[in-house]
Design a protein around this motif. Structure first.
Motif, PDB file in Angstrom:
ATOM      1  N   UNK A  62       0.832  -1.197   0.000  1.00  0.00           N
ATOM      2  CA  UNK A  62       0.000   0.000   0.000  1.00  0.00           C
ATOM      3  C   UNK A  62       0.870   1.251   0.000  1.00  0.00           C
ATOM      4  N   UNK A  63       1.911   1.247   0.846  1.00  0.00           N
ATOM      5  CA  UNK A  63       2.782   2.416   0.940  1.00  0.00           C
ATOM      6  C   UNK A  63       3.522   2.733  -0.344  1.00  0.00           C
ATOM      7  N   UNK A  64       3.948   1.707  -1.075  1.00  0.00           N
ATOM      8  CA  UNK A  64       4.718   1.962  -2.295  1.00  0.00           C
ATOM      9  C   UNK A  64       3.820   2.168  -3.506  1.00  0.00           C
ATOM     10  N   UNK A  65       2.540   1.788  -3.402  1.00  0.00           N
ATOM     11  CA  UNK A  65       1.614   1.982  -4.521  1.00  0.00           C
ATOM     12  C   UNK A  65       1.036   3.386  -4.549  1.00  0.00           C
ATOM     13  N   UNK A  66       0.861   3.992  -3.378  1.00  0.00           N
ATOM     14  CA  UNK A  66       0.213   5.300  -3.279  1.00  0.00           C
ATOM     15  C   UNK A  66       0.792   6.337  -4.248  1.00  0.00           C
ATOM     16  N   UNK A  67       2.125   6.480  -4.366  1.00  0.00           N
ATOM     17  CA  UNK A  67       2.639   7.495  -5.291  1.00  0.00           C
ATOM     18  C   UNK A  67       2.204   7.298  -6.742  1.00  0.00           C
ATOM     19  N   UNK A  68       1.916   6.068  -7.156  1.00  0.00           N
ATOM     20  CA  UNK A  68       1.502   5.807  -8.534  1.00  0.00           C
ATOM     21  C   UNK A  68       0.125   6.409  -8.816  1.00  0.00           C
ATOM     22  N   UNK A  69      -0.653   6.643  -7.757  1.00  0.00           N
ATOM     23  CA  UNK A  69      -2.007   7.189  -7.935  1.00  0.00           C
ATOM     24  C   UNK A  69      -1.975   8.541  -8.641  1.00  0.00           C
ATOM     25  N   UNK A  70      -0.916   9.315  -8.446  1.00  0.00           N
ATOM     26  CA  UNK A  70      -0.829  10.619  -9.118  1.00  0.00           C
ATOM     27  C   UNK A  70      -0.733  10.444 -10.631  1.00  0.00           C
ATOM     28  N   UNK A  71       0.039   9.458 -11.068  1.00  0.00           N
ATOM     29  CA  UNK A  71       0.136   9.174 -12.504  1.00  0.00           C
ATOM     30  C   UNK A  71      -1.202   8.691 -13.049  1.00  0.00           C
ATOM     31  N   UNK A  72      -1.849   7.775 -12.326  1.00  0.00           N
ATOM     32  CA  UNK A  72      -3.133   7.244 -12.782  1.00  0.00           C
ATOM     33  C   UNK A  72      -4.179   8.344 -12.906  1.00  0.00           C
ATOM     34  N   UNK A  73      -4.171   9.296 -11.957  1.00  0.00           N
ATOM     35  CA  UNK A  73      -5.168  10.364 -11.992  1.00  0.00           C
ATOM     36  C   UNK A  73      -4.981  11.284 -13.189  1.00  0.00           C
ATOM     37  N   UNK A  74      -3.752  11.341 -13.725  1.00  0.00           N
ATOM     38  CA  UNK A  74      -3.510  12.164 -14.920  1.00  0.00           C
ATOM     39  C   UNK A  74      -3.768  11.370 -16.193  1.00  0.00           C
ATOM     40  N   UNK A  75      -3.330  10.139 -16.215  1.00  0.00           N
ATOM     41  CA  UNK A  75      -3.337   9.343 -17.441  1.00  0.00           C
ATOM     42  C   UNK A  75      -4.717   8.770 -17.762  1.00  0.00           C
ATOM     43  N   UNK A  76      -5.513   8.497 -16.729  1.00  0.00           N
ATOM     44  CA  UNK A  76      -6.806   7.859 -16.936  1.00  0.00           C
ATOM     45  C   UNK A  76      -7.930   8.722 -16.373  1.00  0.00           C
ATOM     46  N   UNK A 198      -1.188  12.137 -22.465  1.00  0.00           N
ATOM     47  CA  UNK A 198       0.228  11.987 -22.834  1.00  0.00           C
ATOM     48  C   UNK A 198       1.134  11.813 -21.623  1.00  0.00           C
ATOM     49  N   UNK A 199       0.555  11.790 -20.428  1.00  0.00           N
ATOM     50  CA  UNK A 199       1.365  11.656 -19.217  1.00  0.00           C
ATOM     51  C   UNK A 199       2.184  10.367 -19.260  1.00  0.00           C
ATOM     52  N   UNK A 200       3.446  10.497 -18.898  1.00  0.00           N
ATOM     53  CA  UNK A 200       4.353   9.347 -18.913  1.00  0.00           C
ATOM     54  C   UNK A 200       4.669   8.922 -17.491  1.00  0.00           C
ATOM     55  N   UNK A 201       4.827   7.628 -17.307  1.00  0.00           N
ATOM     56  CA  UNK A 201       5.244   7.096 -16.017  1.00  0.00           C
ATOM     57  C   UNK A 201       6.765   7.035 -15.993  1.00  0.00           C
ATOM     58  N   UNK A 202       7.369   7.812 -15.131  1.00  0.00           N
ATOM     59  CA  UNK A 202       8.820   7.811 -14.994  1.00  0.00           C
ATOM     60  C   UNK A 202       9.224   6.573 -14.183  1.00  0.00           C
ATOM     61  N   UNK A 203       9.699   5.571 -14.878  1.00  0.00           N
ATOM     62  CA  UNK A 203       9.991   4.283 -14.249  1.00  0.00           C
ATOM     63  C   UNK A 203      11.089   4.417 -13.196  1.00  0.00           C
ATOM     64  N   UNK A 204      12.075   5.271 -13.463  1.00  0.00           N
ATOM     65  CA  UNK A 204      13.161   5.460 -12.490  1.00  0.00           C
ATOM     66  C   UNK A 204      12.616   6.051 -11.201  1.00  0.00           C
ATOM     67  N   UNK A 205      11.737   7.048 -11.323  1.00  0.00           N
ATOM     68  CA  UNK A 205      11.127   7.641 -10.132  1.00  0.00           C
ATOM     69  C   UNK A 205      10.305   6.608  -9.369  1.00  0.00           C
ATOM     70  N   UNK A 206       9.574   5.777 -10.107  1.00  0.00           N
ATOM     71  CA  UNK A 206       8.779   4.734  -9.470  1.00  0.00           C
ATOM     72  C   UNK A 206       9.669   3.760  -8.711  1.00  0.00           C
ATOM     73  N   UNK A 207      10.784   3.387  -9.320  1.00  0.00           N
ATOM     74  CA  UNK A 207      11.709   2.462  -8.660  1.00  0.00           C
ATOM     75  C   UNK A 207      12.296   3.094  -7.397  1.00  0.00           C
ATOM     76  N   UNK A 208      12.703   4.368  -7.491  1.00  0.00           N
ATOM     77  CA  UNK A 208      13.271   5.049  -6.326  1.00  0.00           C
ATOM     78  C   UNK A 208      12.242   5.199  -5.215  1.00  0.00           C
ATOM     79  N   UNK A 209      11.004   5.525  -5.597  1.00  0.00           N
ATOM     80  CA  UNK A 209       9.932   5.655  -4.607  1.00  0.00           C
ATOM     81  C   UNK A 209       9.660   4.315  -3.927  1.00  0.00           C
ATOM     82  N   UNK A 210       9.593   3.256  -4.711  1.00  0.00           N
ATOM     83  CA  UNK A 210       9.333   1.927  -4.158  1.00  0.00           C
ATOM     84  C   UNK A 210      10.435   1.500  -3.198  1.00  0.00           C
ATOM     85  N   UNK A 211      11.681   1.692  -3.604  1.00  0.00           N
ATOM     86  CA  UNK A 211      12.809   1.310  -2.752  1.00  0.00           C
ATOM     87  C   UNK A 211      12.909   2.207  -1.523  1.00  0.00           C
ATOM     88  N   UNK A 212      12.573   3.493  -1.695  1.00  0.00           N
ATOM     89  CA  UNK A 212      12.662   4.426  -0.580  1.00  0.00           C
ATOM     90  C   UNK A 212      11.601   4.166   0.478  1.00  0.00           C
TER      91      UNK A 212
END
Length: 459
Positions: A62-76, A198-212
């Motif tokens: 749950x903690x590492x998924x939450x940041x992805x919600x910002x991308x989903x809210x823009x893309x979909x 056209x919003x893109x998911x920055x995979x590097x940011x996602x990886x850093x957020x997940x690991x952090x």
């Protein structure tokens, strides 16, 4: 004849009700399994250290998924966002319902946690951007039912259903709820355009957020099971901190950040962010420590422990919406000051509990503390996000939720660690209550800090 404004308002209310119920189901699922764990372990022949991953993994994912919600809210669109989240939850509940082994059960829990991570920021964003000024705190107070009441009542519902019909019956309930919400979404949520196709998911940011965030959550979870010098604590903590720093730095440098760090340009957001983290560090661990105190030190039963916590559950149901309404009418400061005073008073009183303290006194102290918590969750959240520009409200919500998860985990782990260490040191002494007094004392310290911060910063 219904006007366009009335129709739009009814559509927003319907959408919000669906999102709140879905989020409440996610938070209900997070804690309900705690009460069913012994039955699940018995069926699959698991040890406690393996079984506890059903709850730990939920919190981590749950903690590492939450940041992805910002991308989903823009893309979909909101409709698409809802169907994705409900799809994950329904798939997870079905997997758990028919799970033939622990691996499938764990996979189902992970799917449910992904859904909860998608829904919670969406719920707060809808409250802050689709409700008019003067109604936002009320909406956030209603959302507080999902954040406060649902996780508190979860163990009661899970334990009762597991006792009466077996642990799988709880997942039957979840499947039915998700199916109904999916049908309601199909009927009530109108198709709309996405904010940015056209919003893109920055995979590097996602990886850093997940690991952090994942590293910090894992470290805090391990803190209650290992010694303070254990590499299972400090290695993920150091790596999590490093990756989180790299994540924040990257957000300021890329064109499509996963979470815009412009949220911290708002002094009001910064103050609300700190206050909410202190609050979560103070109160989340108490729901675990109170049963340990009642059953382990006072010799009470699980039913008596539940009765002690019952006022907190009732307070969350009644006071969350009430605090939101009052905030819209008289402002956040008086509501936060009164609630903060209740929180600090109740938390300090609990740090003086003894082994022979009557349970009605314990219940009263817990009730005072719970009144404070319920009066702070919604108002602080709405006040924190109210100063942000609408395009980055979702960013502020997501980052705050992820940080709150980490702080809640930290507070819980510190309290359990104190009980373990102080209990071992006090073994054979005349004061077996010392360990619990110190744990409640940490909660009181965080509560007083929360109140002090509200006095100084919340206007």
């Amino acid at each position: 004849m219904e006007t366009t404004a009335q129709s739009d308002r009814r559509a927003v209310y319907a959408l919000f009700a669906i999102v709140v119920l879905a989020s409440a189901s996610g938070n209900l699922s997070q804690t309900a399994v705690n009460a069913m764990l012994s039955d699940i372990m018995g069926e699959f022949g698991m040890a406690v250290d393996l079984g506890q991953w059903l709850t730990t993994s939920y919190m981590l994912v749950l903690g590492v998924t939450v940041p992805v919600a910002t991308y989903l809210s823009r893309r979909f669109s909101v409709r698409q966002h809802m169907f994705i989240a409900l799809g994950f939850f329904l798939a997870g509940a079905m997997a758990d319902l028919f799970a033939p082994n622990f691996g499938v059960l764990l996979g189902g829990r992970i799917c449910q946690a992904v859904s909860a991570g998608m829904l919670m920021p969406l719920m707060q964003t809808i409250a802050m951007t689709r409700f008019p000024a003067g109604r936002q705190a009320t909406a956030m107070g209603i959302a507080g039912i999902a954040m406060g009441f649902a996780p508190n009542i979860g163990p009661t519902i899970g334990g009762a259903m597991s006792f009466a019909w077996g642990w799988r019956s709880f997942f039957v309930l979840l499947v039915v709820i998700m199916a109904v919400l999916a049908a309601a979404s199909a009927c009530a949520i109108k198709p709309s355009a996405a904010l940015d196709r056209s919003a893109r998911l920055d995979v590097v940011s996602l990886a850093l957020s997940t690991l952090g965030f994942g590293g910090l959550l894992l470290a805090f979870s391990d803190a209650s099971s290992f010694g303070i010098a254990s590499p299972f604590i400090w290695v993920p903590m150091l790596l999590g901190t490093l990756f989180l720093v790299l994540f924040v730095r990257r957000q300021n440098r890329v064109d499509d950040p996963l979470i815009s760090m412009n949220i911290f340009k708002s002094a009001q957001y910064r103050a609300g962010f700190v206050a909410q983290n202190l609050l979560n560090a103070s109160f989340m661990g108490v729901t675990l420590v109170v049963p340990l105190y009642v059953e382990g030190l006072c010799g009470g039963t699980a039913l008596e422990a539940g009765i002690v916590l019952l006022p907190g559950t009732v307070a969350a149901l009644v006071l969350n919406p009430l605090a939101g309404v009052l905030t819209d009418r008289i402002g956040v400061r008086p509501v936060a000051l009164v609630s903060g005073a209740f929180l600090a008073t109740g938390a300090v009183l609990m740090s003086f509990l003894e082994a022979d303290t009557p349970l009605y006194v314990v219940t009263l102290c817990q009730a005072v503390r719970a009144i404070g918590v319920s009066g702070l969750v919604g108002p602080l959240t709405s006040w924190c996000l109210a100063d942000l520009p609408r395009p980055i409200v979702s960013d502020g919500s997501s980052f705050c939720i992820a940080a709150r998860q980490a702080c809640a985990s930290l507070g819980t782990s510190v309290m359990v660690f104190i009980i373990t260490m102080a209990g071992a040191s006090a073994a054979g002494t005349a004061d077996p209550a010392l360990a619990y007094q110190l744990a409640f004392g940490f909660s009181a310290l965080m509560a007083v800090a929360t109140f002090g911060f509200i006095v100084a910063k919340v206007r």
